[in-house]
Design an enzyme around this catalytic site. Structure first.
Site, PDB file in Angstrom:
ATOM      1  N   SER A 283     -15.279  13.736   1.628  1.00  0.00           N
ATOM      2  CA  SER A 283     -16.030  12.676   0.464  1.00  0.00           C
ATOM      3  C   SER A 283     -16.070  11.822   1.225  1.00  0.00           C
ATOM      4  O   SER A 283     -16.685  11.480   2.115  1.00  0.00           O
ATOM      5  CB  SER A 283     -15.370  12.209  -0.867  1.00  0.00           C
ATOM      6  OG  SER A 283     -15.239  11.873  -2.028  1.00  0.00           O
TER       7      SER A 283
ATOM      8  N   HIS B 287     -19.475  14.721  -1.733  1.00  0.00           N
ATOM      9  CA  HIS B 287     -19.431  13.945  -2.926  1.00  0.00           C
ATOM     10  C   HIS B 287     -20.456  13.119  -2.413  1.00  0.00           C
ATOM     11  O   HIS B 287     -20.115  12.257  -1.473  1.00  0.00           O
ATOM     12  CB  HIS B 287     -18.503  13.284  -3.230  1.00  0.00           C
ATOM     13  CG  HIS B 287     -17.155  13.953  -3.692  1.00  0.00           C
ATOM     14  ND1 HIS B 287     -15.777  13.899  -3.593  1.00  0.00           N
ATOM     15  CD2 HIS B 287     -17.200  15.079  -3.910  1.00  0.00           C
ATOM     16  CE1 HIS B 287     -15.064  14.458  -4.450  1.00  0.00           C
ATOM     17  NE2 HIS B 287     -15.807  15.919  -4.245  1.00  0.00           N
TER      18      HIS B 287
ATOM     19  N   ASP C 178      -9.940  16.026  -4.971  1.00  0.00           N
ATOM     20  CA  ASP C 178     -10.960  16.733  -5.052  1.00  0.00           C
ATOM     21  C   ASP C 178     -10.882  18.185  -3.891  1.00  0.00           C
ATOM     22  O   ASP C 178     -11.011  17.769  -2.503  1.00  0.00           O
ATOM     23  CB  ASP C 178     -12.470  16.957  -5.564  1.00  0.00           C
ATOM     24  CG  ASP C 178     -13.214  18.436  -5.422  1.00  0.00           C
ATOM     25  OD1 ASP C 178     -12.513  19.260  -6.194  1.00  0.00           O
ATOM     26  OD2 ASP C 178     -14.319  17.954  -5.184  1.00  0.00           O
TER      27      ASP C 178
END
Length: 190
Positions: A11, A38, A130
């Site tokens: 991310s 992401h 995540d």
């Protein structure tokens, strides 16, 4: 034993991490690599191009039902979950998981369900959790788990969360991950 897929989740800070890691994979690296980075749901193909500048392997955004082929790097498209099916990818617009779509957990869990111990899961820099559950499933199914050393990450939250939840096989600086993947890839062909 041969590996069927490398799954990578990242991310915040992920672009430079991916450029470094993928830029150090040789052109003859055969294990397919699937990535969830992401990004904004309206982002275009720019990410693919920015990674391709560094990577020797071809980089493509996944389309639904794409066959999983050796020597390829696959990117989850913006605003779609990327799932592994036996021999191909599927895309899903199901709701966000861990506030994200695409979700790292979704990719990792589906890969673990399909390929079990033939999966290598890699968590890189990121600012949320995540990937933690997904990496846990990769480990539970006998796959290999690798996490970027949090102190070397642009954002340590994601790698630290993964390490807190999973008995990770390797915790490495970014520069050490590509050589390990290459060694894992070569060791299977002997």
């Amino acid at each position: 034993m041969s590996f069927k897929i490398v799954v990578i989740g990242t991310s915040l800070g992920g672009l430079s991490a991916l450029q470094n890691l993928l830029g150090n994979l040789p052109a003859n690296f055969q294990i397919p690599v699937a990535i969830v980075q992401h990004r904004h749901k309206d982002s275009d193909d720019t990410l693919r191009g920015m990674i391709q500048e560094y990577a020797l392997l071809p980089v493509r955004e996944v389309e639904d039902k794409d066959e999983i082929l050796p020597g390829q790097i696959y990117l989850a498209p913006a605003d779609y979950h990327l799932l592994v099916e036996p021999g191909y990818f599927a895309l899903s617009t199901d709701g966000a998981v861990s506030y994200a779509r695409p979700s790292i957990d979704v990719l990792f869990e589906s890969a673990a369900d399909v390929y079990g111990e033939q999966v290598i899961g890699v968590i890189l820099t990121g600012a949320n959790q995540d990937g933690m559950q997904g990496l846990k499933k990769v480990k539970a199914r006998g796959g290999i788990t690798i996490v970027q050393e949090p102190s070397t990450a642009a954002s340590s939250v994601m790698p630290a969360a993964a390490i807190s939840a999973v008995a990770v096989d390797w915790i490495l600086s970014l520069s050490e991950i590509s050589p390990l993947l290459v060694n894992l890839g070569y060791s299977i062909r002997k």
